[in-house]
Enzyme design. Structure first.
Site, PDB file in Angstrom:
ATOM      1  N   CYS A 133       0.842  -1.199   0.000  1.00 10.90           N
ATOM      2  CA  CYS A 133       0.000   0.000   0.000  1.00 10.90           C
ATOM      3  C   CYS A 133       0.881   1.255   0.000  1.00 10.90           C
ATOM      4  O   CYS A 133       1.491   1.590   1.011  1.00 10.90           O
ATOM      5  CB  CYS A 133      -0.909  -0.027   1.231  1.00 10.90           C
ATOM      6  SG  CYS A 133      -1.865   1.479   1.412  1.00 10.90           S
ATOM      7  N   CYS A 136      -0.323   4.189   2.284  1.00 13.67           N
ATOM      8  CA  CYS A 136      -0.138   3.934   3.724  1.00 13.67           C
ATOM      9  C   CYS A 136       1.325   4.120   4.112  1.00 13.67           C
ATOM     10  O   CYS A 136       1.620   4.659   5.177  1.00 13.67           O
ATOM     11  CB  CYS A 136      -0.526   2.505   4.106  1.00 13.67           C
ATOM     12  SG  CYS A 136      -2.008   1.888   3.344  1.00 13.67           S
ATOM     13  N   ASP A 137       2.228   3.642   3.283  1.00 12.36           N
ATOM     14  CA  ASP A 137       3.622   3.504   3.723  1.00 12.36           C
ATOM     15  C   ASP A 137       4.642   4.350   2.967  1.00 12.36           C
ATOM     16  O   ASP A 137       5.795   4.440   3.396  1.00 12.36           O
ATOM     17  CB  ASP A 137       4.045   2.024   3.610  1.00 12.36           C
ATOM     18  CG  ASP A 137       3.186   1.134   4.496  1.00 12.36           C
ATOM     19  OD1 ASP A 137       2.746   1.621   5.550  1.00 12.36           O
ATOM     20  OD2 ASP A 137       2.951  -0.033   4.130  1.00 12.36           O
TER      21      ASP A 137
END
Ligand code: NAP
Length: 317
Positions: A133, A136-137
């Protein structure tokens, strides 16, 4: 027939929330059961630029809009993990970890889960440099070299997004041609921070507590090489979450659910829409279109069921 709900939707992504919006708007008691937070994959997508009416919108914002719109019409959303679905006479039983529910119809909008690369180091460094993701990261890897694996829309789009953070993004693709749409490819080719390494596979992901490098193999020459990096993002497609029902469903060879044009599966009253369903493309646009059809078809199914019951009781009197 007394049931807790008219329609239970499994999944709270764009398909599930759209089916929920249409179900609730048709005055049917409608519940969406989602394992995680509502929004599905789109909530973890960086930017969306091909949803009509929105030239550019964050995936997370589009997901929130879907949710609040559906709730406004009366969709109930619960967080629970559905373990099993089966038919008991004419109604459905949905067994979740917290509670068991009954309904007249069920719409499966369960999407899919990311495919794993299945190379040494992938699981060991998950959360320590290996991610599925970008939104997200990505920010954890500012000014680092980032490796992205895959050649489809997801890999190329997320690879472009990751150039915002990384000092350099290498896209590793196993062939000499991308699968991604041409318009997305062109954007990748124009991006000076993104470089494609063709005909290559990641053989292992290595590190010390966190990712430090990958070993690559050129599939044409057989030559292996080391590429130093801080992160590996894997976007190599996904597996449909179709193995949730006890009822025997017709699936395609890849496990996607086969439906008719009304999103009806091989089990009467059980519908499917979105990424879990067999189709040519898996876009938010067709997920929401198919979800609309599924909700309307479920509504029609309920009407016919009720007419049948009314005719039966009229015949008795
Ligand atoms: P995808 O289209 O199935 O592409 C998967 C990619 O991963 C392919 O390039 C494939 O290589 C590669 N791959 C598969 N297994 C691999 C392995 N074991 N090792 C290395 N590479 C591997 O999946 P996706 O990109 O996740 O997209 C899924 C669906 O969502 C598609 O329908 C796509 O159109 C849609 N989507 C659309 C957008 C958008 O339009 N904005 C964004 C994201 C996703 P090969 O090419 O050699 O098969």
């Amino acid at each position: 027939m007394n049931t807790d709900y008219d329609i239970i939707i499994i999944g709270g992504g764009p398909a599930g929330l759209t089916a929920g919006m249409y179900g609730a708007r048709a005055n049917l008691k409608t519940l969406s059961i989602e394992k995680y937070l509502p929004g599905g994959q789109i909530a973890n997508t960086a930017e969306v630029e091909d949803y009509p009416g929105f030239e550019h919108i964050l995936g997370s914002e589009l997901a929130q809009r879907f949710e609040s719109h559906a709730r406004k019409f009366g969709l109930e959303i619960v967080s629970d993990n559905v373990e099993e679905i089966f038919k008991d006479g004419e109604h459905f039983v949905v067994k979740a970890a917290e509670k068991t529910y009954t309904s007249k119809t069920v719409i499966l909008a369960t999407g899919g889960s990311p495919n794993l690369l299945k190379v040494p180091g992938e699981l060991e460094y998950a959360g320590k440099g290996v991610s599925y993701c970008a939104i997200c990261d990505g920010a954890f890897f500012k000014e680092q070299v980032i490796v992205v694996v895959g050649g489809g829309d997801a890999a190329v789009e997320e690879g472009i997004f990751l150039t915002k953070y990384g000092s350099k993004v290498y896209l590793i693709h196993r062939r000499d041609k991308l699968r991604a749409q041409k318009v997305i490819q062109d954007r990748a080719f124009r991006n000076p921070k993104l470089e494609i390494i063709w005909d290559s596979a990641v053989e292992s992901i290595n590190g010390e507590n966190k990712v430090t490098h990958v070993m690559l193999k050129n599939l044409k020459t057989g030559v292996t090489s080391r590429l130093d990096c801080g992160a590996v993002f894997v976007f190599i497609g996904f597996v449909p979450n179709s193995k949730i029902t006890r009822e025997p469903l017709n699936l395609d060879p890849n496990g996607y659910i086969l439906t008719d044009e009304n999103m009806q599966t091989s089990v009467p009253g059980l519908f499917a829409c979105g990424d879990v369903r067999h189709q040519l493309v898996r876009q938010v646009t067709n997920a929401v279109g198919d979800a609309t059809t599924a909700a309307m078809a479920a509504s029609k199914y309920i009407e016919e069921l009720e007419d049948k019951h009314a005719a039966k009781s009229a015949a008795k009197t």
